[in-house]
Scaffold this motif. Structure first.
Motif, mmCIF file in Angstrom:
data_model
loop_
_atom_site.group_PDB
_atom_site.id
_atom_site.type_symbol
_atom_site.label_atom_id
_atom_site.label_comp_id
_atom_site.label_asym_id
_atom_site.label_seq_id
_atom_site.Cartn_x
_atom_site.Cartn_y
_atom_site.Cartn_z
ATOM 1 N N SER A 63 -5.880 2.406 -0.201
ATOM 2 C CA SER A 63 -5.613 2.787 -1.585
ATOM 3 C C SER A 63 -6.096 4.194 -1.901
ATOM 4 O O SER A 63 -5.671 4.796 -2.888
ATOM 5 C CB SER A 63 -6.273 1.797 -2.550
ATOM 6 O OG SER A 63 -7.677 1.789 -2.371
ATOM 7 N N TYR A 121 1.138 1.849 -3.414
ATOM 8 C CA TYR A 121 -0.153 1.686 -4.091
ATOM 9 C C TYR A 121 -0.214 0.424 -4.956
ATOM 10 O O TYR A 121 -0.596 0.446 -6.119
ATOM 11 C CB TYR A 121 -0.489 2.946 -4.894
ATOM 12 C CG TYR A 121 -0.633 4.142 -3.993
ATOM 13 C CD1 TYR A 121 -1.768 4.333 -3.222
ATOM 14 C CD2 TYR A 121 0.416 5.066 -3.864
ATOM 15 C CE1 TYR A 121 -1.878 5.405 -2.353
ATOM 16 C CE2 TYR A 121 0.311 6.161 -2.998
ATOM 17 C CZ TYR A 121 -0.836 6.312 -2.249
ATOM 18 O OH TYR A 121 -0.938 7.384 -1.384
ATOM 19 N N ALA A 136 0.822 -1.211 0.000
ATOM 20 C CA ALA A 136 0.000 0.000 0.000
ATOM 21 C C ALA A 136 0.854 1.259 0.000
ATOM 22 O O ALA A 136 0.418 2.309 -0.481
ATOM 23 C CB ALA A 136 -0.938 0.010 1.206
#
Length: 277
Positions: free
Chosen positions: A206, A149, A146
């Motif tokens: 996200s 991303y 994350a």
């Protein structure tokens, strides 16, 4: 006098034979060159995981390496967290090394857990701590993609749920353990760490910026222990028709809304009423 870790040892063997040697080796790392230090720690961690080692000394070494790795990861974090994508080759390499370190730490603690559950007297009483470390490193592996991303492997959910279910079955899920790196007051438990990971992943990372991720994690460090984990058959709080957040320990997914009529034995409800207040 050289400050580099010793290199004269049999091929594939760790640079140390016990926790005291591990501490000395870590203290000699070249911290003026963080990428080199990370690579050296990763190499030794792989060697430790691949070698026969006294069970208690292995755990002590992992605890020492955990502190050093947290420092090195913190020093490297600015190279990929919040950076414009795609990353440069050097920054991408730093992220990849950091992710691999997390994987190897989980693997090392799993060797310790196998020994603890195998009735090794040296690790008696350490199952809760070892399991908490595994849950923490699985959560870190979920978070790491994350930061740039990307999506993580859904099998991480299976590993996370599996360790929590085993801790429940063994009666150690709520047992207090020390965690000076990740806990706000230095104390935590398998259940609290599990809740932290599940709630953080339910926060739609996200769609967050880097500062927002840091803010959300900071809040969870303060308040995750206010969330209780209950059986799926528990009535929803506040007269609601659905449990807002529930997990299925038998599936590779995170928290979802759950109607009480749909609850199975494998469901656990995250009671966030106290957190909401």
């Amino acid at each position: 006098m050289s400050t580099s870790p010793p290199t004269t040892r049999p091929p594939g063997a760790p640079a140390f034979a016990e926790a005291r040697g591990c501490k000395e080796w870590l203290n000699a790392l070249p911290l003026t060159n963080i990428p080199q230090a990370q690579s050296l720690v990763l190499e030794s961690l792989r060697q430790l995981n691949g070698s026969e080692f006294d069970a208690l000394e292995r755990l002590k070494c992992l605890e020492l390496m955990r502190d050093k790795i947290a420092f090195l990861q913190g020093e490297q974090r600015a190279r990929y967290f919040g950076k414009t994508l795609p990353l440069s080759p050097n920054d991408s390499a730093a992220w990849s090394t950091g992710r691999t370190l997390l994987e190897e730490m989980e693997a090392g603690y799993r060797r310790c857990l196998q020994a603890a559950r195998g009735a090794r007297a040296a690790l008696a009483g350490h199952e809760a701590l070892i399991t908490q470390r595994i849950v923490r490193y699985v959560g870190a592996q979920m978070l790491f993609p994350a930061l740039v991303y990307r999506r993580f492997d859904q099998k991480l959910w299976e590993r996370l749920h599996g360790e929590f279910a085993a801790a429940e079955a063994d009666g150690v899920a709520a047992e207090p353990v020390k965690d000076t790196l990740e806990s706000d007051d230095g104390n935590t438990s398998v259940a609290e760490t599990y809740v932290h990971v599940v709630l953080f992943q339910a926060a739609y990372l996200s769609e967050m910026t880097a500062p927002q991720m840091d803010f959300a994690e900071g809040l969870l460090r303060l308040w995750a222990r206010r969330v209780a984990v209950r059986p799926g058959s528990t009535p929803p709080a506040g007269g609601l028709a659905l449990h807002p957040l529930a997990v299925d320990l038998a599936r590779d997914i995170g928290a979802r809304p759950l109607a009480p009529a749909e609850a199975r034995e494998s469901h656990r409800v995250l009671d966030t009423e106290q957190l909401s207040r």
